[in-house]
Write a protein that holds these residues in place. Structure first.
Motif, PDB file in Angstrom:
ATOM      1  N   GLY A  30      -3.213 -19.582 -17.509  1.00 58.21           N
ATOM      2  CA  GLY A  30      -4.626 -19.273 -17.692  1.00 58.21           C
ATOM      3  C   GLY A  30      -4.953 -17.807 -17.480  1.00 58.21           C
ATOM      4  N   VAL A  31      -6.118 -17.399 -17.988  1.00 61.69           N
ATOM      5  CA  VAL A  31      -6.475 -15.987 -18.027  1.00 61.69           C
ATOM      6  C   VAL A  31      -6.583 -15.346 -16.650  1.00 61.69           C
ATOM      7  N   ASN A  32      -6.842 -16.099 -15.617  1.00 64.96           N
ATOM      8  CA  ASN A  32      -6.966 -15.507 -14.281  1.00 64.96           C
ATOM      9  C   ASN A  32      -5.694 -15.623 -13.452  1.00 64.96           C
ATOM     10  N   SER A  33      -4.608 -16.101 -14.046  1.00 64.36           N
ATOM     11  CA  SER A  33      -3.374 -16.324 -13.293  1.00 64.36           C
ATOM     12  C   SER A  33      -2.813 -15.026 -12.713  1.00 64.36           C
ATOM     13  N   ILE A  34      -2.835 -13.971 -13.483  1.00 62.08           N
ATOM     14  CA  ILE A  34      -2.298 -12.703 -12.983  1.00 62.08           C
ATOM     15  C   ILE A  34      -3.217 -12.143 -11.906  1.00 62.08           C
ATOM     16  N   ASN A  35      -4.527 -12.348 -12.073  1.00 58.47           N
ATOM     17  CA  ASN A  35      -5.461 -11.936 -11.016  1.00 58.47           C
ATOM     18  C   ASN A  35      -5.152 -12.671  -9.716  1.00 58.47           C
ATOM     19  N   ARG A  36      -4.842 -13.962  -9.817  1.00 55.55           N
ATOM     20  CA  ARG A  36      -4.498 -14.732  -8.615  1.00 55.55           C
ATOM     21  C   ARG A  36      -3.232 -14.188  -7.964  1.00 55.55           C
ATOM     22  N   ALA A  37      -2.237 -13.836  -8.791  1.00 49.95           N
ATOM     23  CA  ALA A  37      -1.009 -13.251  -8.243  1.00 49.95           C
ATOM     24  C   ALA A  37      -1.316 -11.923  -7.553  1.00 49.95           C
ATOM     25  N   ALA A  38      -2.147 -11.100  -8.178  1.00 47.94           N
ATOM     26  CA  ALA A  38      -2.510  -9.807  -7.584  1.00 47.94           C
ATOM     27  C   ALA A  38      -3.243  -9.998  -6.260  1.00 47.94           C
ATOM     28  N   GLU A  39      -4.162 -10.953  -6.217  1.00 46.85           N
ATOM     29  CA  GLU A  39      -4.900 -11.217  -4.980  1.00 46.85           C
ATOM     30  C   GLU A  39      -3.965 -11.717  -3.880  1.00 46.85           C
ATOM     31  N   TYR A  40      -3.019 -12.567  -4.240  1.00 45.46           N
ATOM     32  CA  TYR A  40      -2.072 -13.086  -3.254  1.00 45.46           C
ATOM     33  C   TYR A  40      -1.203 -11.960  -2.691  1.00 45.46           C
ATOM     34  N   ILE A  41      -0.688 -11.111  -3.576  1.00 49.26           N
ATOM     35  CA  ILE A  41       0.155  -9.995  -3.127  1.00 49.26           C
ATOM     36  C   ILE A  41      -0.652  -9.057  -2.232  1.00 49.26           C
ATOM     37  N   HIS A  42      -1.893  -8.787  -2.605  1.00 43.33           N
ATOM     38  CA  HIS A  42      -2.751  -7.945  -1.771  1.00 43.33           C
ATOM     39  C   HIS A  42      -2.994  -8.615  -0.417  1.00 43.33           C
ATOM     40  N   TRP A  43      -3.250  -9.910  -0.429  1.00 46.70           N
ATOM     41  CA  TRP A  43      -3.497 -10.664   0.807  1.00 46.70           C
ATOM     42  C   TRP A  43      -2.293 -10.615   1.738  1.00 46.70           C
ATOM     43  N   LEU A  44      -1.069 -10.680   1.173  1.00 43.92           N
ATOM     44  CA  LEU A  44       0.135 -10.606   2.000  1.00 43.92           C
ATOM     45  C   LEU A  44       0.222  -9.278   2.748  1.00 43.92           C
ATOM     46  N   GLY A  45      -0.222  -8.207   2.108  1.00 41.54           N
ATOM     47  CA  GLY A  45      -0.228  -6.902   2.757  1.00 41.54           C
ATOM     48  C   GLY A  45       1.156  -6.333   3.049  1.00 41.54           C
ATOM     49  N   LEU A  46       2.143  -6.713   2.267  1.00 40.04           N
ATOM     50  CA  LEU A  46       3.499  -6.193   2.475  1.00 40.04           C
ATOM     51  C   LEU A  46       3.663  -4.873   1.735  1.00 40.04           C
ATOM     52  N   PRO A  47       4.013  -3.806   2.426  1.00 41.94           N
ATOM     53  CA  PRO A  47       4.132  -2.508   1.753  1.00 41.94           C
ATOM     54  C   PRO A  47       5.288  -2.443   0.752  1.00 41.94           C
ATOM     55  N   ASN A  48       6.226  -3.368   0.834  1.00 45.88           N
ATOM     56  CA  ASN A  48       7.386  -3.342  -0.059  1.00 45.88           C
ATOM     57  C   ASN A  48       7.262  -4.334  -1.222  1.00 45.88           C
ATOM     58  N   LEU A  49       6.071  -4.915  -1.416  1.00 45.13           N
ATOM     59  CA  LEU A  49       5.842  -5.849  -2.516  1.00 45.13           C
ATOM     60  C   LEU A  49       4.631  -5.389  -3.303  1.00 45.13           C
TER      61      LEU A  49
END
Length: 160
Positions: A30-49
């Motif tokens: 779906g059209v927001n799937s990449i947005n969800r991935a981006a939000e998850y990666i941001h939420w993790l807060g890992l500097p190496n990801l």
């Protein structure tokens, strides 16, 4: 989720997560799937990801666009040691550039890259297997096994 956990386990390794461009298709994730991935990666807060910049744009009117710039993929491959993917031709593209690849399927579904993994290329089905691969990737036994897989692949392509 899996590579978020792996990135946390290996803070000295930089991970670039590249979403497949057809994710945005309504019959896929779906059209927001990449947005969800981006939000998850941001939420993790890992500097190496980080998320790859190779993201197709959704149009203002809600339509989607499956085309994407290959230069972004090329940019992702700069200074990369290994490419992980489920069944993407991008892994083969990376191999032609001399970059190691490993198929990964942590979903429990069938291996869609079975023909390639059957030749001996690495395949992981769990976080523990990814961890083990990263731990042994510089060993002589891994290098020998990978070179044999390359030989099998080359023999297969020469037969056709």
């Amino acid at each position: 989720v899996a590579f978020g956990k792996v990135a946390a386990m290996f803070p000295e390794i930089e991970f670039v997560y590249r979403c497949h461009p057809v994710w945005i298709h309504p019959q896929h994730q779906g059209v927001n799937s990449i947005n969800r991935a981006a939000e998850y990666i941001h939420w993790l807060g890992l500097p190496n990801l980080k998320l790859s910049s190779n993201i197709p744009n959704a149009e203002e009117d809600g339509r989607f666009r499956l085309s994407y710039k290959r230069s972004s993929f090329e940019e992702d491959l700069k200074d990369v040691d290994i490419v992980f993917g489920e069944h993407s031709i991008s892994m083969i593209d990376a191999a032609f550039k001399g970059i190691l690849f490993c198929s990964v399927n942590v979903t429990g579904r069938r291996d869609l890259f079975e023909g390639i993994t059957g030749m001996g290329f690495p395949h992981c089905e769990s976080i523990e297997e990814i961890e083990s691969l990263l731990d042994c990737i510089s060993t002589e036994s891994f290098k020998d096994s990978y070179e044999k897989a390359i030989d099998r692949y080359n023999c297969m392509t020469n037969e056709e």
